[in-house]
Design an enzyme around this catalytic site. Structure first.
Site, PDB file in Angstrom:
ATOM      1  N   SER A  93      35.745  42.880  37.775  1.00  0.00           N
ATOM      2  CA  SER A  93      34.982  43.580  38.799  1.00  0.00           C
ATOM      3  C   SER A  93      34.794  45.046  38.409  1.00  0.00           C
ATOM      4  O   SER A  93      34.253  45.331  37.352  1.00  0.00           O
ATOM      5  CB  SER A  93      35.658  43.400  40.159  1.00  0.00           C
ATOM      6  OG  SER A  93      34.783  43.744  41.204  1.00  0.00           O
TER       7      SER A  93
ATOM      8  N   ASP B 288      30.005  34.522  42.340  1.00  0.00           N
ATOM      9  CA  ASP B 288      30.523  35.885  42.447  1.00  0.00           C
ATOM     10  C   ASP B 288      29.944  36.632  43.651  1.00  0.00           C
ATOM     11  O   ASP B 288      30.610  37.447  44.274  1.00  0.00           O
ATOM     12  CB  ASP B 288      30.182  36.682  41.176  1.00  0.00           C
ATOM     13  CG  ASP B 288      31.393  36.922  40.291  1.00  0.00           C
ATOM     14  OD1 ASP B 288      32.504  37.069  40.843  1.00  0.00           O
ATOM     15  OD2 ASP B 288      31.235  36.973  39.066  1.00  0.00           O
TER      16      ASP B 288
ATOM     17  N   HIS C  54      34.203  35.478  43.920  1.00  0.00           N
ATOM     18  CA  HIS C  54      34.588  36.691  43.208  1.00  0.00           C
ATOM     19  C   HIS C  54      36.112  36.804  43.122  1.00  0.00           C
ATOM     20  O   HIS C  54      36.812  36.571  44.106  1.00  0.00           O
ATOM     21  CB  HIS C  54      34.001  37.901  43.944  1.00  0.00           C
ATOM     22  CG  HIS C  54      34.097  39.175  43.192  1.00  0.00           C
ATOM     23  ND1 HIS C  54      33.551  39.339  41.931  1.00  0.00           N
ATOM     24  CD2 HIS C  54      34.672  40.373  43.499  1.00  0.00           C
ATOM     25  CE1 HIS C  54      33.774  40.572  41.516  1.00  0.00           C
ATOM     26  NE2 HIS C  54      34.463  41.217  42.450  1.00  0.00           N
TER      27      HIS C  54
END
Length: 554
Positions: free
Chosen positions: A211, A336, A451
């Protein structure tokens, strides 16, 4: 005593007699002593937690070397997180004295030498996070023990400033920003200078992250400041080209923070902010983390790196030549964007409630607002082309998740891979899609990997806490740790000390090959042209539209 008991006693004695441990280690700051524990027959782990890699940083200043210490520093507990807002953004946690790193060194019969080194950068939207990760019953998410042991690599996790103190920028020389990136760089440089004493190879350092940490990895390899420090890199769900990875108008946010804490917004702003209470400063950097189709959450992540003319001297897309000799692996999770669209379009996660087609149009209009209504209309036709005359509730909801996945993660990652492959000299490029179905209960049946769901597998949690997982989860964890550590060792995820289920071909600017990662990896998992119609829309069709005057990009 039975024969079995004698054998076990001998094995135990041999194991104890052969226990390999570094003991106290001399670093540039002084001696450090960690802990050593046995993992199995002739397998041990040296663990160092909370080694300072820089001094307590000055407010809105780049980090300086640590002055050092007398005697032997016991490094057996994690250092504090950098000062940050709590998850609810109503309070703070952490400290300004926070630049520490942690090291896991696997040992066998003899002390390890020349091991590949993997340095992890945590995610958290540049707003929150720590080098140890979330903790449940003293089981820390970013413990490097499983991956270090199974892959025979040294794992390092390091901290960096986040939120206001890490990424606020005045947009000029008085407060250039990117302090968190400078912290990461200082940690990577410390590893390069000191890791040989821990048994690592300073010329074989892989930086990996997820991320905001994945975008940070990308920034570190394209910054000219890291020349010669990084050999390889892995970005999991984030790159420097992601729409949330660069704040192109940092002054506006800095002035908002200044007003909240009672500072002027003229040339006295930064001197005032530097002497303001750090907790008040941190709380003033709270972000509006609610979304809607007309105001998607992705546009509210404003505390981020900036193009400062120094660490990031130019637009990220123009800096990939700096990574021409750094092997690069990057990929995304199949869903995601679900974490974002669940806030922007709540009906996506409400089985009985439909998501109106007008909401999809509104979302696309917002995401394409820089280019105007024609770009949005074409986007809608691209995403609805396979719906048929009467699309089901599920297909519309899945499309919303795919739109946000593409825009926020997948398309920028494909663009970064293409740029890296195009600029590569000696470097190799690898692309993946992680599609292990979610373990989170209650999510829709069409859900893939949300995610951050890859992290538990990369850090070996199905082995650390086996009762919480099924055998298929251990399979995918085993595959990922093998590919990741092979890549760190050789620059090729298929080649190294760990067996893998299938060879993973390099991504080239003509072949566009990638590996789909789940628990059923076989020859069919090697595919080409990931979501190519959607990648082409965003990188070619959309990009050709002129920017609308008065948009947020101006």
């Amino acid at each position: 005593m039975t024969t079995l008991e004698i054998v076990l006693a001998l094995a135990l004695c041999l194991g104890t007699a052969s226990a390999a441990s570094l003991g106290p280690v001399l670093t540039e700051g002084g001696m450090v002593e960690g802990s050593n524990h046995r993992l199995g027959f002739l397998r041990y782990m040296d663990v160092f937690k909370g080694i300072p890699f820089a001094a307590q940083p000055g407010r809105f200043e780049i980090p300086k070397p640590h002055p050092g210490w007398e005697g032997v520093l016991k490094t057996r507990s994690y250092g504090k997180r950098c000062l940050q807002v709590t998850l609810t953004q109503t309070g703070t946690r952490g400290s300004e004295d926070c630049l520490f790193l942690n090291i896991w060194v696997p040992q066998g019969r003899t002390v390890s030498t020349g091991l590949p080194v993997m340095v992890y950068l945590f995610g958290g939207g540049f707003l929150v996070g720590g080098s140890m990760g979330a903790n449940f019953l003293n089981n820390y998410l970013y413990s490097g023990e499983e991956i270090a042991d199974r892959g025979n690599v040294i794992v390092v996790t390091l901290s960096y400033r986040v939120g206001t103190l890490g990424f606020l920028s005045s947009g000029d020389a008085s407060g250039p920003g990117n302090y968190g990136l400078w912290d990461q760089h200082a940690g990577i440089a410390w590893v390069h200078r000191n890791i040989k004493a821990f048994g690592g190879d300073p010329e074989n350092v892989t930086v990996f992250g997820e991320s905001a940490g994945a975008a940070s990895v990308n920034f570190q390899i394209i910054s000219p400041k890291n020349k010669g420090l990084i050999r390889r890199a892995i970005s999991q769900s984030g790159v420097a080209l992601s729409p949330w990875a660069v704040n192109r108008n940092p002054r506006a946010l800095a002035e908002q923070v200044a007003l909240k804490v009672g500072c002027p917004t003229d040339d006295k702003m930064m001197p005032c902010l530097k002497i303001t209470d750090p907790v008040a400063l941190t709380l003033a950097g709270s972000l509006h983390l609610e979304g809607s189709p007309s105001n998607p959450l992705v546009f509210n992540l404003l505390l981020a790196p900036v193009i400062d003319g120094d660490f990031i001297p130019d637009d990220p897309g123009n800096l990939f030549h700096n990574a021409a000799d750094i092997d690069y692996m990057a990929g995304v999770n199949s869903m995601d964007g679900h974490i974002f669209c669940g806030l922007d379009v709540p009906s996506v996660n409400q089985p009985l409630k439909p998501t109106p087609l007008e909401v999809v149009q509104e979302l696309l209009t917002s995401l394409t607002r820089e280019k105007g209504p024609e770009a949005a209309a074409i986007a809608y036709s691209v995403y609805s082309q396979n719906w048929g005359p009467d699309p089901s509730k599920a297909i519309v909801k899945q499309t919303v998740a795919e739109i946000e996945t593409d825009f926020i993660f997948l398309v920028p990652t494909q663009a970064a891979l293409y740029l890296h492959a195009n600029k590569a000299n000696t470097a190799r490029t690898f692309s993946y899609l992680f599609s292990m179905p979610t373990r989170i209960p209650g999510f829709p049946s069409w859900m893939g990997a949300d995610h951050a769901e890859d992290l538990q597998y990369v850090f070996g949690k199905p082995f650390t806490t086996p009762f919480a997982y099924f055998p298929r989860h251990r399979d995918v964890s085993d595959y990922m740790m093998a590919y990741w550590t092979n890549f760190a060792r050789t620059g090729d995820p298929s080649t190294g000390e760990s067996r893998v289920p299938v060879a993973w071909p390099a991504f080239t600017s003509s072949g566009h090959q990638y590996l789909e990662i789940n628990d059923k990896i076989n020859r069919d998992s090697v595919q080409q042209n990931l979501r190519i119609p959607f990648v082409q829309y965003w990188t070619e069709t959309y990009a050709r539209f002129p920017t609308v005057t008065g948009s947020s990009a101006e």
